[in-house]
Design a protein around this motif. Sequence first.
Motif, PDB file in Angstrom:
ATOM      1  N   UNK A  91     139.134 158.642  56.796  1.00 56.36           N
ATOM      2  CA  UNK A  91     140.159 157.496  57.292  1.00 56.36           C
ATOM      3  C   UNK A  91     140.450 156.824  55.866  1.00 56.36           C
ATOM      4  N   UNK A  92     139.825 156.453  54.948  1.00 55.77           N
ATOM      5  CA  UNK A  92     140.018 155.598  53.976  1.00 55.77           C
ATOM      6  C   UNK A  92     141.042 156.284  52.929  1.00 55.77           C
ATOM      7  N   UNK A  93     140.777 157.814  52.663  1.00 55.94           N
ATOM      8  CA  UNK A  93     141.900 158.450  51.883  1.00 55.94           C
ATOM      9  C   UNK A  93     143.291 158.370  52.374  1.00 55.94           C
ATOM     10  N   UNK A  94     143.201 158.787  53.834  1.00 56.24           N
ATOM     11  CA  UNK A  94     144.557 159.019  54.666  1.00 56.24           C
ATOM     12  C   UNK A  94     145.122 157.485  54.497  1.00 56.24           C
ATOM     13  N   UNK A  95     144.391 156.561  54.726  1.00 54.47           N
ATOM     14  CA  UNK A  95     144.966 155.161  54.874  1.00 54.47           C
ATOM     15  C   UNK A  95     145.428 154.841  53.211  1.00 54.47           C
ATOM     16  N   UNK A  96     144.762 155.124  52.426  1.00 54.29           N
ATOM     17  CA  UNK A  96     145.344 154.727  50.941  1.00 54.29           C
ATOM     18  C   UNK A  96     146.628 155.544  50.684  1.00 54.29           C
ATOM     19  N   UNK A  97     146.595 156.892  51.028  1.00 51.99           N
ATOM     20  CA  UNK A  97     147.704 157.491  50.906  1.00 51.99           C
ATOM     21  C   UNK A  97     148.877 156.944  51.584  1.00 51.99           C
ATOM     22  N   UNK A  98     149.072 156.235  52.753  1.00 51.14           N
ATOM     23  CA  UNK A  98     150.177 155.916  53.529  1.00 51.14           C
ATOM     24  C   UNK A  98     150.322 154.431  52.883  1.00 51.14           C
ATOM     25  N   UNK A  99     149.268 153.658  52.429  1.00 52.94           N
ATOM     26  CA  UNK A  99     149.535 152.476  51.897  1.00 52.94           C
ATOM     27  C   UNK A  99     150.367 152.691  50.631  1.00 52.94           C
ATOM     28  N   UNK A 100     149.903 153.444  49.766  1.00 47.31           N
ATOM     29  CA  UNK A 100     150.582 153.810  48.333  1.00 47.31           C
ATOM     30  C   UNK A 100     152.066 154.641  48.570  1.00 47.31           C
ATOM     31  N   UNK A 101     151.982 155.134  49.744  1.00 45.83           N
ATOM     32  CA  UNK A 101     153.331 155.986  49.976  1.00 45.83           C
ATOM     33  C   UNK A 101     153.498 157.098  49.161  1.00 45.83           C
ATOM     34  N   UNK A 102     152.735 157.868  49.013  1.00 49.30           N
ATOM     35  CA  UNK A 102     152.372 158.858  47.892  1.00 49.30           C
ATOM     36  C   UNK A 102     153.376 160.091  48.689  1.00 49.30           C
ATOM     37  N   UNK A 103     153.711 160.998  47.678  1.00 49.53           N
ATOM     38  CA  UNK A 103     154.384 162.007  48.202  1.00 49.53           C
ATOM     39  C   UNK A 103     153.609 163.272  48.125  1.00 49.53           C
ATOM     40  N   UNK A 104     152.470 163.313  47.801  1.00 49.44           N
ATOM     41  CA  UNK A 104     151.510 164.453  47.739  1.00 49.44           C
ATOM     42  C   UNK A 104     150.127 164.046  47.701  1.00 49.44           C
ATOM     43  N   UNK A 105     149.214 164.352  48.406  1.00 50.63           N
ATOM     44  CA  UNK A 105     147.723 164.030  48.220  1.00 50.63           C
ATOM     45  C   UNK A 105     147.181 165.535  47.958  1.00 50.63           C
ATOM     46  N   UNK A 106     146.288 165.331  46.623  1.00 46.98           N
ATOM     47  CA  UNK A 106     145.921 166.495  46.177  1.00 46.98           C
ATOM     48  C   UNK A 106     144.211 166.270  46.299  1.00 46.98           C
ATOM     49  N   UNK A 107     143.669 167.392  46.903  1.00 47.93           N
ATOM     50  CA  UNK A 107     142.039 167.469  47.357  1.00 47.93           C
ATOM     51  C   UNK A 107     141.543 168.746  46.961  1.00 47.93           C
ATOM     52  N   UNK A 108     140.155 168.516  46.575  1.00 43.28           N
ATOM     53  CA  UNK A 108     139.405 169.835  46.427  1.00 43.28           C
ATOM     54  C   UNK A 108     139.004 170.288  47.919  1.00 43.28           C
ATOM     55  N   UNK A 109     138.697 171.718  47.872  1.00 39.75           N
ATOM     56  CA  UNK A 109     138.232 172.401  48.915  1.00 39.75           C
ATOM     57  C   UNK A 109     136.673 172.600  48.898  1.00 39.75           C
ATOM     58  N   UNK A 110     135.960 171.103  49.031  1.00 38.16           N
ATOM     59  CA  UNK A 110     134.676 171.344  48.905  1.00 38.16           C
ATOM     60  C   UNK A 110     134.243 171.622  50.347  1.00 38.16           C
ATOM     61  N   UNK A 111     133.240 172.100  50.718  1.00 43.57           N
ATOM     62  CA  UNK A 111     132.593 172.262  52.283  1.00 43.57           C
ATOM     63  C   UNK A 111     131.097 172.098  52.112  1.00 43.57           C
ATOM     64  N   UNK A 112     130.766 171.928  53.333  1.00 40.27           N
ATOM     65  CA  UNK A 112     129.496 172.178  53.879  1.00 40.27           C
ATOM     66  C   UNK A 112     128.987 173.494  54.159  1.00 40.27           C
ATOM     67  N   UNK A 113     128.003 173.806  54.619  1.00 44.05           N
ATOM     68  CA  UNK A 113     127.561 175.269  54.918  1.00 44.05           C
ATOM     69  C   UNK A 113     128.804 175.775  55.806  1.00 44.05           C
ATOM     70  N   UNK A 114     128.515 176.994  55.860  1.00 45.26           N
ATOM     71  CA  UNK A 114     129.611 177.680  56.651  1.00 45.26           C
ATOM     72  C   UNK A 114     129.337 177.399  58.200  1.00 45.26           C
ATOM     73  N   UNK A 115     128.204 177.281  58.569  1.00 46.13           N
ATOM     74  CA  UNK A 115     128.092 176.755  60.068  1.00 46.13           C
ATOM     75  C   UNK A 115     128.501 175.471  60.408  1.00 46.13           C
TER      76      UNK A 115
END
Length: 139
Positions: A91-115
């Motif tokens: 929620x906070x990342x998405x809200x900050x992206x909107x607040x800053x009015x960014x053109x691109x959000x760059x994130x890593x593909x980290x994950x939990x277990x496959x399950x």
Amino acid sequence: MFRKMLHANDGSEPAFQALAMALALARQNQSELHMVSVEEISYMPEFIEEIRQETGTAARKFHGVFRRARAMAEESDVRLHTHVLAGHPVRDIVELAAKLDVDLLVIGATGHSALYGRMVGSRADRIVQLAQCPVLVVK
């Protein structure tokens, strides 16, 4: 093409791989680059003091992350604006992206277990679904 970008970094190696990509794009496009780290707070804290404590520890927890990120940015000759939040990461990342009015959000593909990923979905998946701007997920 990208005048302002936001990178979300949780301190993991995939997040730093995403930062390297964000820095390369920022340098290539002469973009303004922001980075955010979010200290996750309990969904249902018992006391307001728990939130205050977690907010206070967020900056300390990410001190090393920011130091490493600033060194990478300096090496890439890119100015990096940093943000530390305490809350709910997606929620906070998405809200900050909107607040800053960014053109691109760059994130890593980290994950939990496959399950976990099959049952609940990853944070990266949720960010891609909820963000109002394009999202680059770096593997």
